[in-house]
Design an enzyme around this catalytic site. Sequence first.
Site, PDB file in Angstrom:
ATOM      1  N   TRP A 102       0.840  -1.209   0.000  1.00  0.00           N
ATOM      2  CA  TRP A 102       0.000   0.000   0.000  1.00  0.00           C
ATOM      3  C   TRP A 102       0.867   1.249   0.000  1.00  0.00           C
ATOM      4  O   TRP A 102       0.573   2.223  -0.702  1.00  0.00           O
ATOM      5  CB  TRP A 102      -0.961   0.004   1.189  1.00  0.00           C
ATOM      6  CG  TRP A 102      -1.942  -1.131   1.124  1.00  0.00           C
ATOM      7  CD1 TRP A 102      -2.083  -2.143   2.030  1.00  0.00           C
ATOM      8  CD2 TRP A 102      -2.911  -1.388   0.100  1.00  0.00           C
ATOM      9  NE1 TRP A 102      -3.069  -3.003   1.624  1.00  0.00           N
ATOM     10  CE2 TRP A 102      -3.599  -2.568   0.457  1.00  0.00           C
ATOM     11  CE3 TRP A 102      -3.265  -0.726  -1.073  1.00  0.00           C
ATOM     12  CZ2 TRP A 102      -4.616  -3.102  -0.333  1.00  0.00           C
ATOM     13  CZ3 TRP A 102      -4.283  -1.265  -1.866  1.00  0.00           C
ATOM     14  CH2 TRP A 102      -4.946  -2.435  -1.490  1.00  0.00           C
ATOM     15  N   ASP A 172      -1.593   6.456   6.723  1.00  0.00           N
ATOM     16  CA  ASP A 172      -2.608   5.539   6.219  1.00  0.00           C
ATOM     17  C   ASP A 172      -2.894   4.570   7.365  1.00  0.00           C
ATOM     18  O   ASP A 172      -2.080   3.726   7.698  1.00  0.00           O
ATOM     19  CB  ASP A 172      -2.074   4.793   4.988  1.00  0.00           C
ATOM     20  CG  ASP A 172      -3.066   3.750   4.450  1.00  0.00           C
ATOM     21  OD1 ASP A 172      -4.132   3.556   5.074  1.00  0.00           O
ATOM     22  OD2 ASP A 172      -2.763   3.136   3.410  1.00  0.00           O
ATOM     23  N   LYS A 196     -11.970  -2.203   6.756  1.00  0.00           N
ATOM     24  CA  LYS A 196     -11.159  -3.109   7.562  1.00  0.00           C
ATOM     25  C   LYS A 196     -11.694  -3.143   8.994  1.00  0.00           C
ATOM     26  O   LYS A 196     -12.063  -4.170   9.506  1.00  0.00           O
ATOM     27  CB  LYS A 196      -9.683  -2.686   7.563  1.00  0.00           C
ATOM     28  CG  LYS A 196      -9.095  -2.374   6.192  1.00  0.00           C
ATOM     29  CD  LYS A 196      -8.900  -3.616   5.349  1.00  0.00           C
ATOM     30  CE  LYS A 196      -8.658  -3.335   3.874  1.00  0.00           C
ATOM     31  NZ  LYS A 196      -7.528  -2.491   3.540  1.00  0.00           N
TER      32      LYS A 196
HETATM   33  C1  PLP Z   1      -6.976  -1.965   2.232  1.00  0.00           C
HETATM   34  C2  PLP Z   1      -5.937  -0.927   2.342  1.00  0.00           C
HETATM   35  C3  PLP Z   1      -5.805   0.094   1.393  1.00  0.00           C
HETATM   36  C4  PLP Z   1      -6.677   0.188   0.157  1.00  0.00           C
HETATM   37  O1  PLP Z   1      -7.944   0.524   0.516  1.00  0.00           O
HETATM   38  P1  PLP Z   1      -9.085   0.804  -0.578  1.00  0.00           P
HETATM   39  O2  PLP Z   1     -10.171   1.376   0.273  1.00  0.00           O
HETATM   40  O3  PLP Z   1      -9.425  -0.499  -1.204  1.00  0.00           O
HETATM   41  O4  PLP Z   1      -8.552   1.769  -1.566  1.00  0.00           O
HETATM   42  C5  PLP Z   1      -4.831   1.041   1.584  1.00  0.00           C
HETATM   43  N1  PLP Z   1      -4.023   0.999   2.659  1.00  0.00           N
HETATM   44  C6  PLP Z   1      -4.113   0.022   3.597  1.00  0.00           C
HETATM   45  C7  PLP Z   1      -3.190   0.031   4.754  1.00  0.00           C
HETATM   46  C8  PLP Z   1      -5.084  -0.957   3.455  1.00  0.00           C
HETATM   47  O5  PLP Z   1      -5.183  -1.915   4.376  1.00  0.00           O
END
Ligand code: PLP
Length: 360
Positions: A102, A172, A196
């Site tokens: 990511w 993030d 998540k």
């Molecule tokens: C799942 C995830 C993403 C991507 O998320 P989307 O909502 O599908 O764009 C980005 N960063 C992390 C740490 C993730 O777990």
Amino acid sequence: MNRAINFSAGPAVLPLEVLKKAQEEMIDYRGTGMSVMEMSHRSKEYEAIIGGAEQSLRKLMSIPANYKVLFVQGGASQQFAMVPLNLFSAAKKADYVLTGAWAKKAISEGKKFGTVKVVASSEDKNFSYIPKLTPEMFSADADYVHITTNNTIYGTLFYELPNTGKIPLVADMSSNILSQEYDISKFGLIYAGAQKNAGPAGVTIVIVREDLIGHALPITPTMMDYKVYADEGSMYNTPPCYSIYIAGLVFEWLLAKGGIAAMEKENKQKAALLYDFLDQSKMFKGTVEKISRSLMNIPFVTGNEELDNKFISEASKKGLKQLKGHRSVGGMRASIYNAMPREGVETLVAFMKEFEKANG
Ligand SMILES: *Cc1c(COP(=O)(O)O)cnc(C)c1O
């Protein structure tokens, strides 16, 4: 009803209480005669839903008054672009820490809008650890420093936040928001896709310090400018109404459970159940350096692909679902977000013991 013990990395398990509440309110939301999916986002009822969700989140995370809470679409992946578009306000330079897939995507997006420097990386060991960060590593003129607090695919967690001095820290937090306490004032901006640990897919939470809003690059599309969301209460256009509603129910559930401190304690105990077993098992091994172990996503392998597959298929028959690891690590991954009850982890560990005995 037959609920699986669901270890999905995302979209992931939601609290049963939340799903039941949503079910109860689905066809006639609190006497309105319509579902939340069918009502105007400009209605009094919906104003209360989105406002209530924000208030609950502020309370849960102790978000200071000088931070805005925004509800955005496009997932965390859209933030990979929105962050540079909005925060490249001075030198158009940013420092990134490369701790997984990511982060890599965030970096390649950032490069489209300015100068991106990768100040540290754990790619040399397949992202199985968090690199050590010291203040001298950061560029004095960087507009921000970007980290991924929890690496969903590789199962690593920043136990210590980097000291970036005056440079805003951007995180993030998609896979560990609401799982442990954070001092929000240490961040310039936090973003997290909901699917998540916070709710259904479709909404991304952005928590941003006010002084970082209003400096977007001139090319920034309207729908990617934080100022538009901040000024319009995240309702410049139709927000992802139902996802925000469910996320609001998750926030209320967390408050009723005792808030983030209580969750963090529970999450540490849940993770320890699995890590303690992995540390003494002769068959299963964790893939991450001990001091970087995630509390949310726990990858493990047997070292034998056939055995891994046998484990995943037998586990599934016992109702232990979505344990297949990400292809870049292989083996298995158990994601044990807030909504995974402790009994779920206990059942998994008991099954692993049984499997090891039968196949060792
Ligand atoms: C799942 C995830 C993403 C991507 O998320 P989307 O909502 O599908 O764009 C980005 N960063 C992390 C740490 C993730 O777990």
